[in-house]
Scaffold this motif. Structure first.
Motif, PDB file in Angstrom:
ATOM      1  N   ASN A   1       4.599   8.796  -1.618  1.00  0.00           N
ATOM      2  CA  ASN A   1       4.800   7.780  -2.659  1.00  0.00           C
ATOM      3  C   ASN A   1       5.524   8.351  -3.885  1.00  0.00           C
ATOM      4  O   ASN A   1       6.298   7.643  -4.544  1.00  0.00           O
ATOM      5  CB  ASN A   1       3.465   7.159  -3.078  1.00  0.00           C
TER       6      ASN A   1
ATOM      7  N   GLU B   1      -4.244   3.890 -10.123  1.00  0.00           N
ATOM      8  CA  GLU B   1      -4.821   2.622 -10.599  1.00  0.00           C
ATOM      9  C   GLU B   1      -5.802   2.846 -11.744  1.00  0.00           C
ATOM     10  O   GLU B   1      -5.994   1.972 -12.579  1.00  0.00           O
ATOM     11  CB  GLU B   1      -5.514   1.895  -9.436  1.00  0.00           C
TER      12      GLU B   1
ATOM     13  N   TYR C   1       2.488   0.896  -5.641  1.00  0.00           N
ATOM     14  CA  TYR C   1       1.220   0.824  -4.909  1.00  0.00           C
ATOM     15  C   TYR C   1       0.329  -0.243  -5.529  1.00  0.00           C
ATOM     16  O   TYR C   1       0.175  -0.307  -6.743  1.00  0.00           O
ATOM     17  CB  TYR C   1       0.503   2.174  -4.942  1.00  0.00           C
ATOM     18  N   GLY C   2      -0.267  -1.093  -4.689  1.00  0.00           N
ATOM     19  CA  GLY C   2      -1.220  -2.084  -5.172  1.00  0.00           C
ATOM     20  C   GLY C   2      -0.581  -3.350  -5.720  1.00  0.00           C
ATOM     21  O   GLY C   2      -1.282  -4.256  -6.169  1.00  0.00           O
TER      22      GLY C   2
ATOM     23  N   ASP D   1       0.821  -1.211   0.000  1.00  0.00           N
ATOM     24  CA  ASP D   1       0.000   0.000   0.000  1.00  0.00           C
ATOM     25  C   ASP D   1       0.852   1.258   0.000  1.00  0.00           C
ATOM     26  O   ASP D   1       0.375   2.338   0.301  1.00  0.00           O
ATOM     27  CB  ASP D   1      -1.033  -0.009   1.134  1.00  0.00           C
ATOM     28  N   LEU D   2       2.112   1.104  -0.367  1.00  0.00           N
ATOM     29  CA  LEU D   2       2.951   2.269  -0.610  1.00  0.00           C
ATOM     30  C   LEU D   2       4.069   1.890  -1.564  1.00  0.00           C
ATOM     31  O   LEU D   2       4.266   0.713  -1.854  1.00  0.00           O
ATOM     32  CB  LEU D   2       3.500   2.854   0.703  1.00  0.00           C
TER      33      LEU D   2
ATOM     34  N   ARG E   1      -3.829   3.077 -15.378  1.00  0.00           N
ATOM     35  CA  ARG E   1      -2.861   2.036 -15.717  1.00  0.00           C
ATOM     36  C   ARG E   1      -2.633   1.916 -17.230  1.00  0.00           C
ATOM     37  O   ARG E   1      -1.527   1.678 -17.680  1.00  0.00           O
ATOM     38  CB  ARG E   1      -3.349   0.689 -15.151  1.00  0.00           C
TER      39      ARG E   1
ATOM     40  N   ASN F   1      -0.116  12.241  -3.713  1.00  0.00           N
ATOM     41  CA  ASN F   1       0.469  11.434  -2.641  1.00  0.00           C
ATOM     42  C   ASN F   1       1.979  11.692  -2.579  1.00  0.00           C
ATOM     43  O   ASN F   1       2.782  10.994  -3.203  1.00  0.00           O
ATOM     44  CB  ASN F   1       0.171   9.957  -2.905  1.00  0.00           C
TER      45      ASN F   1
ATOM     46  N   CYS G   1       2.946   2.825 -10.151  1.00  0.00           N
ATOM     47  CA  CYS G   1       1.628   3.155  -9.610  1.00  0.00           C
ATOM     48  C   CYS G   1       1.831   3.734  -8.213  1.00  0.00           C
ATOM     49  O   CYS G   1       2.552   3.159  -7.399  1.00  0.00           O
ATOM     50  CB  CYS G   1       0.752   1.906  -9.538  1.00  0.00           C
ATOM     51  N   VAL G   2       1.215   4.899  -7.946  1.00  0.00           N
ATOM     52  CA  VAL G   2       1.422   5.550  -6.649  1.00  0.00           C
ATOM     53  C   VAL G   2       0.157   5.623  -5.800  1.00  0.00           C
ATOM     54  O   VAL G   2       0.190   6.173  -4.697  1.00  0.00           O
ATOM     55  CB  VAL G   2       2.011   6.968  -6.811  1.00  0.00           C
ATOM     56  N   GLY G   3      -0.968   5.082  -6.291  1.00  0.00           N
ATOM     57  CA  GLY G   3      -2.167   5.124  -5.450  1.00  0.00           C
ATOM     58  C   GLY G   3      -3.416   4.838  -6.252  1.00  0.00           C
ATOM     59  O   GLY G   3      -3.364   4.642  -7.470  1.00  0.00           O
TER      60      GLY G   3
END
Lengths: 295, 447
Positions: B65, B34, A286-287, A229-230, B37, B62, B50-52
């Motif tokens: 990140n 997300e 992330y993710g 999650d980061l 993408r 963010n 991807c940062v969030g």
């Protein structure tokens, strides 16, 4: 024969508070409403990027049998706007039979006491409010779970607007306010005019409460994907977790290092590690899936 | 020059920055949410993280990140684009705390010019005209005397003001007594502070801005003005052009001089834009944008300068290498912003899948876009999906090319503002180059 049943109410679509009020009325039609809790605001369980829930509990005196009551509650859910056919889908209103006298029932599609009764703040907090016997269970909730539930005032809430905001920014602020709040009436005051808008319930939008709605009695084990999650560098715990590892409770599988801070990666409870996609010492976004855990 | 730059943005501007980097031989790192993408900026960058999730607050804003991504990928600089973190002085500071160059002005200058009231005070110290007004007023009589000297109509505003409370438009002296009493009572009731001040109300002004570029060696130039008066009721710009048509020579000189004077006074470096209200040949400073602007391509077309490359060069410590006398604009350029939104439905943003896309080409046409057939427009972000820019030796040629280009444009799957832009181009006001910020508030003139 007269019975006493506790019924949990939840809504996270449309005008939530109004939905809960309508649910109280519908439950009252199934017997006599003996008590109703305040309406609470609770954080979504599982996926956090969805709207908050309005939750409450009602105590009903009824002549219906447990199964008849369950069917009547399901019929009420349909009537109050739950979309038919979408079993675990979003709920305008969700009615759960929590307790029925002192009965202990474990049948397909009917389990009383409700299986999640002891873990969920959004059930125990309102329940303990109308029945002190549950105060001890409520007080035993983990702090994070207890904190996720708070009383919902009926007072007016003000929408913050800055003087220099453009009209577009104000409209966006209003949209956010409406999406996040539970307003039924909005008053917009400007130098030369006042506008008052009464709102009706919004159409259901896609959203679900996955963790809580997952079937509990199906045969295949649930597999949870543990994701980053980061953004940072992943480091595996020592000794390194291996596929097939089983653990009883929660286990720290590694940590993600970012900006000099180590954030642990947990298994989120017990289970069996079925796959590992995280590579020790590499960057993760992330993710990004790191582990899969069968429960 | 930098080895690697992180692009802290999305959409067409992320592509624009990526192009500048590629041409400079600088590697790039894209960030994305997300929801983005499959977006084009993710594909075209050398690396992408991807940062969030979709909502910008948790991805494109963010900061931890984004900084973490820059450090992990060993970037030396971050280009913020426009919007998101572009004018966040704190973010610029955090970048420098982590040894990353923020491609933009110094954090202290961002902070100084970011506050509108402070910016106005500072530029007026430099001798730049701002909207005339008063300090706190003592009485309606004083208000009348101030209003007489600056000229009606005026705005009475509450010093503690907000949300339009305690604000009145006063058109003549006879209205002052009543307006003053009303505004002060309203301000007292709303803020427990009934104090008022006056500001001149500029009626139907033009919105004209000036592009500046400055380096770390004290070199500072302007790159002419852009007329951004074609705005939606929400003040969002729709069409921009340079040079501003029918601008009195005196006003043009004043704009350029004031922009340079204000920028020099605050020690401005990198690319920036000063926005002014223009009424006749009166010019009033409004605010400064301490970043690249959406509409920068029109300036690039007439000056033949790549502003984004210049931003990167300046941030890398290079000198401008030219002075004002070396610069000359040639021709006329117009930009139409194409938004995925429905002009028939109060410009409500339209999200969804774009099934078919045909963009225009040919002489004098430039298109900056991140759309492609099959692209999804997420609901979380700005609705702009393309910028169509037309260049011509004269304004007439540029307009003709723009009309031709917009008619070639085909975007299926979502409603867009292509039709709106064509309608605006065909109005007599636009064709004559005599329009102000009220153009879109008037009844539409049928073609």
């Amino acid at each position: 024969m007269v019975h006493r049943a506790y019924i949990g109410i939840g809504s996270n679509l449309g005008r939530r508070v109004a939905n809960v009020e309508r649910a109280f009325a519908a439950i009252g039609e199934l017997g006599t409403l003996l008590a109703k809790s305040s309406i609470y605001r609770s954080d979504p369980w599982g996926k956090v990027d969805q709207p908050w829930f309005a939750n409450a509990v009602a105590l009903l005196q009824t002549a219906l049998s447990p199964r008849d009551l369950l069917e009547a509650l399901q019929a009420a859910e349909q009537r109050l706007g739950r979309t038919p056919g979408e079993r675990w889908g979003p709920r305008v209103i969700d009615l759960d039979l929590l307790l029925y006298d002192e009965l202990d029932i474990d049948e397909t599609s009917l389990r009383v006491p409700h299986p999640h009764l002891r873990e969920r703040g959004f059930v125990l907090v309102p329940l303990a409010q109308i029945d002190a016997r549950f105060a001890a269970l409520r007080d035993a909730l983990p702090e994070s779970e207890a904190r996720s539930v708070s009383p919902l005032g009926e007072s007016d809430s003000a929408m913050p607007i800055r003087e220099n905001d453009s009209i577009a920014e104000r409209v966006r602020a209003l949209a956010r306010f409406l999406a996040d709040g539970d307003a039924v009436r909005v008053r917009i005051t400007r130098p030369d005019d006042d506008i008052e808008v009464a709102l009706r319930a919004a159409e259901p939008i896609a959203s679900r409460r996955e963790a809580d709605r997952a079937p509990t009695k199906t045969a295949a084990p649930r597999v949870d994907t543990i994701k980053a999650d980061l953004v940072g560098i992943f480091h595996a715990s020592r000794p390194a977790p291996a596929e097939g590892d089983t653990f009883e409770g929660d286990r720290e599988l590694g940590y993600i290092e970012a900006l000099g801070i180590r954030t642990p990666v947990h298994s989120m409870g017990g289970g069996r590690l079925v796959s590992i996609s995280a590579i020790d010492g590499t960057a993760v976004e992330y993710g990004q899936p790191l582990f899969a855990v069968a429960r | 020059m930098f080895r690697k730059v992180l692009i802290a943005n999305r959409g067409e501007i992320a592509l624009r920055i990526n192009r500048a980097c590629q041409e400079l031989g600088v590697a790039t790192v894209a960030i994305f949410s997300e929801a983005d993408r499959d977006s084009l900026h993710v594909r075209q960058a050398d690396e992408a993280f991807c940062v969030g999730p979709g909502p910008a607050g948790r991805s494109y804003l963010n900061i931890p990140n984004i900084i973490s991504t820059a450090l992990i990928t060993r970037c030396d600089a971050i280009h913020p684009g426009y919007g998101f973190l572009a004018e966040n002085a704190r973010f610029a500071e955090i970048c420098s705390d982590h040894g990353l160059t923020f491609i933009g002005p110094k954090p202290s200058v961002i902070a100084l010019m970011g506050d509108k009231a402070t910016a106005k005070r500072v530029v007026s110290e430099a001798g730049v005209a701002t909207t005339p007004g008063s300090d706190v007023l003592a009485s309606p009589e004083e208000a009348q005397s101030v209003a007489r000297s600056i000229g009606y109509p005026v705005l009475l505003k509450a010093t503690a003001g907000g949300g339009g409370r305690g604000m009145r438009v006063v058109r003549d002296a006879a209205e002052m007594q009543r307006a003053y009493a009303g505004a002060t009572a309203e301000a007292e009731a709303s803020f427990k502070d009934g104090r008022l001040y006056i500001e001149k109300l500029i009626v139907a002004p033009r919105h004209i801005e000036v592009q500046v570029l400055g380096d770390d060696f004290g070199n500072l130039v302007h790159l002419g003005e852009r007329d951004c008066s074609v705005q939606k009721p929400s003040h969002q710009k729709v069409i921009e052009e340079t040079p501003a048509p029918n601008l009195p020579a005196r006003a043009r000189t004043a704009l350029h001089d004031m922009a340079l004077r204000a920028s020099r006074y605050v020690g401005y470096t990198n690319a920036g834009t000063l926005e002014f209200l223009v009424a006749g040949d009166e010019v009033y400073f409004m605010e400064m944008n301490t970043r690249i602007q959406v509409e920068h391509p029109v300036t690039e077309m007439v000056y033949n300068i790549d502003l984004v490359k210049e931003q990167i060069r300046i941030a890398a410590g290079e000198s401008l290498g030219y002075a004002q006398r070396d610069l000359a604009a040639r021709g006329h350029a117009i930009e139409c912003r194409i938004n995925a939104e429905d002009p028939q439905n109060h410009f409500a943003p339209a999200a969804g899948m774009v099934s078919k896309v045909v963009f225009p080409g040919g002489p004098g046409i430039r298109v900056d876009t991140h759309l492609y057939a099959g692209a999804t427009i997420p609901p979380y972000y700005d609705s702009m999906v393309a910028k169509v820019v037309a260049f011509g030796d004269t304004r007439e040629v540029a307009i003709a090319r723009m009309e031709r280009a917009l008619r070639e444009t085909l975007i299926e799957g979502v409603s867009t503002t292509v039709g709106l832009c064509l309608d605006i181009l065909s109005t007599p006001e636009f064709r004559d180059g005599r329009y102000d910020i009220e153009l879109l508030l008037k009844e539409p003139t049928p073609r």
